[in-house]
Scaffold this motif. Structure first.
Motif, PDB file in Angstrom:
ATOM      1  N   LYS A   1      -6.877  38.123  41.784  1.00  0.00           N
ATOM      2  CA  LYS A   1      -6.406  39.296  42.254  1.00  0.00           C
ATOM      3  C   LYS A   1      -4.945  39.064  42.051  1.00  0.00           C
ATOM      4  N   ASP A   2      -4.327  38.290  42.857  1.00  0.00           N
ATOM      5  CA  ASP A   2      -2.989  37.929  43.209  1.00  0.00           C
ATOM      6  C   ASP A   2      -2.171  37.910  41.593  1.00  0.00           C
ATOM      7  N   ALA A   3      -3.178  36.864  40.876  1.00  0.00           N
ATOM      8  CA  ALA A   3      -2.532  36.399  39.467  1.00  0.00           C
ATOM      9  C   ALA A   3      -2.697  37.565  38.661  1.00  0.00           C
ATOM     10  N   GLY A   4      -3.455  38.564  38.848  1.00  0.00           N
ATOM     11  CA  GLY A   4      -3.540  39.700  37.905  1.00  0.00           C
ATOM     12  C   GLY A   4      -4.294  39.318  36.522  1.00  0.00           C
ATOM     13  N   SER A   5      -5.283  38.271  36.677  1.00  0.00           N
ATOM     14  CA  SER A   5      -6.094  37.920  35.388  1.00  0.00           C
ATOM     15  C   SER A   5      -7.240  36.761  36.182  1.00  0.00           C
TER      16      SER A   5
ATOM     17  N   PHE B   1     -19.177  43.794  41.754  1.00  0.00           N
ATOM     18  CA  PHE B   1     -17.840  42.966  41.907  1.00  0.00           C
ATOM     19  C   PHE B   1     -17.079  43.218  40.723  1.00  0.00           C
ATOM     20  N   ALA B   2     -17.569  43.179  39.417  1.00  0.00           N
ATOM     21  CA  ALA B   2     -17.028  43.692  38.196  1.00  0.00           C
ATOM     22  C   ALA B   2     -16.119  44.892  38.282  1.00  0.00           C
ATOM     23  N   LEU B   3     -16.725  45.966  39.008  1.00  0.00           N
ATOM     24  CA  LEU B   3     -15.981  47.384  39.160  1.00  0.00           C
ATOM     25  C   LEU B   3     -14.705  47.049  40.241  1.00  0.00           C
TER      26      LEU B   3
ATOM     27  N   GLY C   1      -7.223  42.977  36.277  1.00  0.00           N
ATOM     28  CA  GLY C   1      -7.307  42.349  35.074  1.00  0.00           C
ATOM     29  C   GLY C   1      -8.502  41.064  35.159  1.00  0.00           C
ATOM     30  N   VAL C   2      -9.313  41.283  36.002  1.00  0.00           N
ATOM     31  CA  VAL C   2     -10.367  40.091  36.281  1.00  0.00           C
ATOM     32  C   VAL C   2     -11.660  40.814  35.724  1.00  0.00           C
ATOM     33  N   TYR C   3     -12.186  40.008  34.604  1.00  0.00           N
ATOM     34  CA  TYR C   3     -13.415  40.296  33.862  1.00  0.00           C
ATOM     35  C   TYR C   3     -14.661  39.510  34.518  1.00  0.00           C
ATOM     36  N   VAL C   4     -15.592  40.308  35.128  1.00  0.00           N
ATOM     37  CA  VAL C   4     -16.893  39.615  35.767  1.00  0.00           C
ATOM     38  C   VAL C   4     -17.988  39.915  34.760  1.00  0.00           C
ATOM     39  N   ASN C   5     -18.915  39.069  34.636  1.00  0.00           N
ATOM     40  CA  ASN C   5     -20.225  39.092  33.871  1.00  0.00           C
ATOM     41  C   ASN C   5     -21.236  38.277  34.379  1.00  0.00           C
TER      42      ASN C   5
ATOM     43  N   SER D   1     -15.943  43.903  28.063  1.00  0.00           N
ATOM     44  CA  SER D   1     -17.351  43.550  28.726  1.00  0.00           C
ATOM     45  C   SER D   1     -16.995  43.233  30.290  1.00  0.00           C
ATOM     46  N   ILE D   2     -17.425  44.241  31.039  1.00  0.00           N
ATOM     47  CA  ILE D   2     -17.621  43.690  32.567  1.00  0.00           C
ATOM     48  C   ILE D   2     -18.712  44.392  33.438  1.00  0.00           C
TER      49      ILE D   2
END
Length: 245
Positions: A114-118, A153-155, A161-165, A229-230
């Motif tokens: 989150k802090d890194a934005g990716s 968590f994905a939402l 900018g973090v993609y979770v699958n 895709s999230i």
């Protein structure tokens, strides 16, 4: 990534090394790998212990500065028990590792992403989260929790900018699979090798999945190609999941 010493986890970790990841860390409670993979660094961590996870993540961040990819693969298979004969210790142990481990890593690494934005997060669920097997109720419940948690968590992480699958493996050709069929053999009196052969024959593609199959999918989900895709639940069952009646 967690659970990188054996099976699917080792295959995924090996693929990430081959993909050119600068550092690949494998987190296991007993990090004795099935084979040596140059470039894969093994760390002793109990993923079910939130403090151990936080300390490990902090150490990696201090040394590397960032974590770009997290794969939550560590899990333990339960001994086959009908629910009415399931001991409390088994319930606690399976949920602690299989779901608690995912939660602990996602929380710790998610803060840094989150802090890194990716970032990219890939969790590993199981087909039994969708179609449970008798004698595997606790394991199935732990994996269903992983699937549902991943979607939520994905939402939460998408705005950063973090993609979770998540990946949903079917019957995979690993030592853990063989241990599971050995347990089924003890439960039913059947020969485990005969059970494995019958399962392989019943698969729509005529084979079980492999660590390489899991590695191919995880590599794609961790790449920029999976940019829309999230919260996805990606079937890795070779048709086994939806062909069962």
């Amino acid at each position: 990534m967690t659970g990188a010493a054996t099976g699917l986890g080792l295959g995924i970790a090996e693929r990430f090394v081959a993909d050119g990841c600068v550092e690949v860390h494998g987190l296991d409670i007993t990090p004795t790998p099935d084979r040596v993979v140059p470039g894969l660094q093994h760390r002793t961590v109990d993923v079910g212990d939130a403090q151990e996870v936080d300390d490990c993540v902090e150490a990696i961040l201090t040394a590397a500065g960032r974590i770009d990819i997290l794969v939550c693969n560590a899990a333990i298979m339960q001994d086959r028990h009908e629910v009415l004969q399931t001991p409390d210790e088994l319930v606690e142990r399976v949920l602690r590792v299989n779901f608690g481990g995912v939660f602990n890593l996602c929380r710790a690494v998610g803060r840094a992403m989150k802090d890194a934005g990716s970032g990219r997060v890939v969790t590993v669920s199981s087909q039994v989260a969708e179609t449970p097997w008798p004698g595997m109720a606790v394991y199935a419940a732990s994996k269903a929790a992983v699937t549902t948690f991943t979607r939520a968590f994905a939402l939460e992480m998408a705005p950063y900018g973090v993609y979770v699958n998540t990946i949903l493996p079917g019957t995979m050709d690993t030592n853990q699979m063989r241990d599971s069929f050995a347990g089924l053999g003890r439960m039913t009196g059947a020969d485990p090798e005969s059970l494995i052969a019958a399962k392989r024959t019943s698969m729509p593609l005529g084979r079980m999945g492999t660590p390489q199959d899991a590695a191919n999918l995880a590599s794609w989900l961790a790449s920029d190609q999976a940019s829309f895709s999230i919260g996805g639940v990606f079937d890795l069952t070779g048709g086994e999941l939806w062909s069962r009646s």
